[in-house]
Design an enzyme around this catalytic site. Structure first.
Site, PDB file in Angstrom:
ATOM      1  N   ASP A 276      32.856  10.313  27.142  1.00 44.63           N
ATOM      2  CA  ASP A 276      33.163  10.542  25.736  1.00 44.63           C
ATOM      3  C   ASP A 276      31.879  10.581  24.912  1.00 44.63           C
ATOM      4  O   ASP A 276      30.936   9.840  25.176  1.00 44.63           O
ATOM      5  CB  ASP A 276      34.073   9.403  25.243  1.00 44.63           C
TER       6      ASP A 276
ATOM      7  N   ASP B  66      52.407   3.325  32.264  1.00 45.34           N
ATOM      8  CA  ASP B  66      51.563   2.357  32.951  1.00 45.34           C
ATOM      9  C   ASP B  66      51.131   2.896  34.314  1.00 45.34           C
ATOM     10  O   ASP B  66      51.494   4.000  34.712  1.00 45.34           O
ATOM     11  CB  ASP B  66      52.298   1.017  33.105  1.00 45.34           C
TER      12      ASP B  66
ATOM     13  N   ASN C  19      57.924  -0.028  34.555  1.00 42.79           N
ATOM     14  CA  ASN C  19      58.537  -1.365  34.531  1.00 42.79           C
ATOM     15  C   ASN C  19      59.591  -1.524  33.438  1.00 42.79           C
ATOM     16  O   ASN C  19      59.922  -2.648  33.044  1.00 42.79           O
ATOM     17  CB  ASN C  19      57.467  -2.448  34.383  1.00 42.79           C
TER      18      ASN C  19
ATOM     19  N   VAL D 299      56.683   1.690  27.900  1.00 40.05           N
ATOM     20  CA  VAL D 299      55.261   2.020  27.794  1.00 40.05           C
ATOM     21  C   VAL D 299      54.776   2.571  29.129  1.00 40.05           C
ATOM     22  O   VAL D 299      55.015   1.971  30.182  1.00 40.05           O
ATOM     23  CB  VAL D 299      54.437   0.774  27.404  1.00 40.05           C
TER      24      VAL D 299
ATOM     25  N   ASP E 208      56.780   5.450  32.575  1.00 41.70           N
ATOM     26  CA  ASP E 208      56.957   3.996  32.553  1.00 41.70           C
ATOM     27  C   ASP E 208      57.410   3.512  33.931  1.00 41.70           C
ATOM     28  O   ASP E 208      58.343   4.061  34.514  1.00 41.70           O
ATOM     29  CB  ASP E 208      58.002   3.657  31.486  1.00 41.70           C
TER      30      ASP E 208
ATOM     31  N   GLU F  42      31.845  15.582  27.356  1.00 41.85           N
ATOM     32  CA  GLU F  42      32.331  16.058  26.067  1.00 41.85           C
ATOM     33  C   GLU F  42      31.120  16.401  25.207  1.00 41.85           C
ATOM     34  O   GLU F  42      30.513  15.531  24.587  1.00 41.85           O
ATOM     35  CB  GLU F  42      33.184  14.997  25.362  1.00 41.85           C
TER      36      GLU F  42
ATOM     37  N   ASP G 249      59.669  -1.042  30.207  1.00 44.05           N
ATOM     38  CA  ASP G 249      59.378  -1.562  28.869  1.00 44.05           C
ATOM     39  C   ASP G 249      59.106  -0.441  27.867  1.00 44.05           C
ATOM     40  O   ASP G 249      58.784  -0.705  26.711  1.00 44.05           O
ATOM     41  CB  ASP G 249      58.201  -2.540  28.907  1.00 44.05           C
TER      42      ASP G 249
END
Length: 441
Positions: free
Chosen positions: A186, A21, A15, A19, A13, A216, A17
């Site tokens: 993918d 990033d 910043n 989460v 993380d 993949e 928060d």
């Protein structure tokens, strides 16, 4: 070359928060450089509504919680300054249900309707996926059905329409212009209906592109080989499973067969790994590996020809049992210190397996010379010093049930690798192999 797969939301993380990033990734470059990483594979970073990001609603914008385009470019610059390339996960087999193209198609726009695959009178609406029996065709309120191989929220793109091909080619060129070094494509085996059509598709799509292209292709050897000649790098699902099964059973047979089938004699680079986001983590295989067996699996990974790829946290022994529908349990926050209360720590969800004070953290394991992290660092240094192993040839010298010996070599180098998969000491050609240990001479 050594790769590292990252789920951005869980990694670091930047910043405060909770989460992960782009700014956090920029701050984590020093750790990845110390780990010896040459390229990072970032799981989908584009705008989407799911936690995993494979249902993209806008390929030209990033998840808001991950950061801005400016922060994305700054992250790439930081990686490049440390000699690390950036590979993006690119799910172009389908879009998300809420993508502008599909929403316009639902409203009757004929241009965008032809971007997707719709049922006709001859369509078998009961057609099901080969791997789990789920339905492929999904109904709308007006009676129409659309194809969504990966579920109703991921409608398939129609590559019979050359405009769709051109749209995705423009996207790839745009991302390369931004500094991206390559892509993990993918669902690469599902773009067309047959192997031959699929191979032609990718040959044409990649013909004028340069970069690291991972495919993949979770399939039989022939399909993998056919695509490998085009992509240059192939995710090696075969050997990934067989490393773990061999270590679990303490028997070399499945591993030997897999190496012969999926590693030796390839005209592309197998990308070998021990776990990823679509399976249980290495440490949780078949109910859980001991520390010794985790380390042995990592030793085998780093002593095979091809490219070793580490799933974030496997270098710490992070745990996680893959189970639907809650597949995010293998995507726990990456533990930077024991308390998990430190600047940079992600906490978007409570860890399912790898909580505070579990011994699974960078801080704790850096202090322990016998830790899984210290073990991994030793092998990454070994590969950095022996980069020729990427394209080395492999010759088996001994194939016993409990241990195996092979030679890695090219025109200028040669090494012998000894793996003891048993709980007892083994001696071969004067080399003592301790239980669950690897020796290189």
């Amino acid at each position: 070359m050594i790769g590292y797969q990252i789920y951005v939301r869980s990694f670091r993380d930047g910043n405060l928060d909770g989460v992960g990033d782009f700014r956090g990734l920029k701050n984590a470059v020093s750790y990845l450089k110390e780990l010896g990483i040459d390229f990072v594979w970032l799981m989908p970073v584009f705008s989407s509504i799911s936690f995993h990001g494979y249902d993209v609603v806008d390929f030209y914008s990033f998840k808001a919680e991950y950061g801005s385009e400016r922060e994305f470019k700054e992250m790439i610059e930081a990686f490049h300054d440390s000699g690390i390339k950036v590979v993006l996960d690119l799910p172009i087999h389908h879009t998300g249900f809420l993508h502008t193209w599909f929403q316009k198609a639902l409203k009757g726009d004929p241009h965008y309707r032809d971007y997707y695959v719709w049922a006709n009178k001859e369509t078998d609406l009961d057609e099901r996926r080969e791997w789990d029996g789920e339905k492929i065709w999904h109904p709308l309120e007006d009676g129409r059905f659309y194809r969504g191989l990966f579920g109703p929220f991921s409608p398939d793109l129609n590559y019979d329409n050359p405009q769709v091909f051109d749209e995705m080619k423009r996207l790839v060129l745009h991302l390369l212009d931004m500094g991206v070094d390559g892509f993990r494509f993918d669902a690469a085996k599902h773009m067309r209906d047959t192997i031959e059509q699929n191979v032609r598709f990718w040959k044409y799509f990649l013909s004028d592109l340069k970069g690291i292209f991972l495919a993949e292709i979770w399939a039989e050897a022939r399909m993998v080989d056919e695509h490998g000649r085009i992509f240059g790098y192939m995710l090696n699902f075969d050997t990934s499973h067989c490393i773990k099964e061999a270590v679990w059973k303490e028997n070399t047979r499945v591993l030997i067969e897999s190496i012969e089938r999926a590693v030796i004699g390839k005209d592309y680079l197998p990308v070998n790994f021990t776990s990823n986001h679509d399976m249980s983590r290495l440490a949780s295989f078949e109910g859980g590996f001991s520390k010794e067996k985790i380390k042995l699996s990592i030793s085998i990974l780093f002593t095979l020809p091809g490219v070793p790829l580490v799933f974030y946290g496997d270098e710490l022994g992070m745990k996680g049992v893959y189970q639907k529908p809650n597949t995010e349990v293998v995507l726990d926050p990456f533990p930077w210190n024991e308390s998990m209360c430190v600047e940079g720590q992600t906490f978007w969800k409570w860890p399912a397996y790898n909580g505070p004070f579990s011994g699974i953290s960078v801080e704790y394991q850096k202090r322990d010379p016998d830790s899984i992290l210290s073990h991994t660092l030793g092998w990454t240094r070994f590969r950095k010093e022996n980069q020729w192993i990427d394209r080395a040839k492999l010759e088996f010298l001994c194939k016993e049930d409990k241990f195996l010996v092979y030679r890695l070599y090219d025109d200028q180098h040669s090494l012998k690798v000894f793996h003891n998969l048993s709980g007892e000491e083994v001696v071969f050609e004067g080399v003592k192999m301790k239980p669950y240990k690897t020796e290189v001479v």
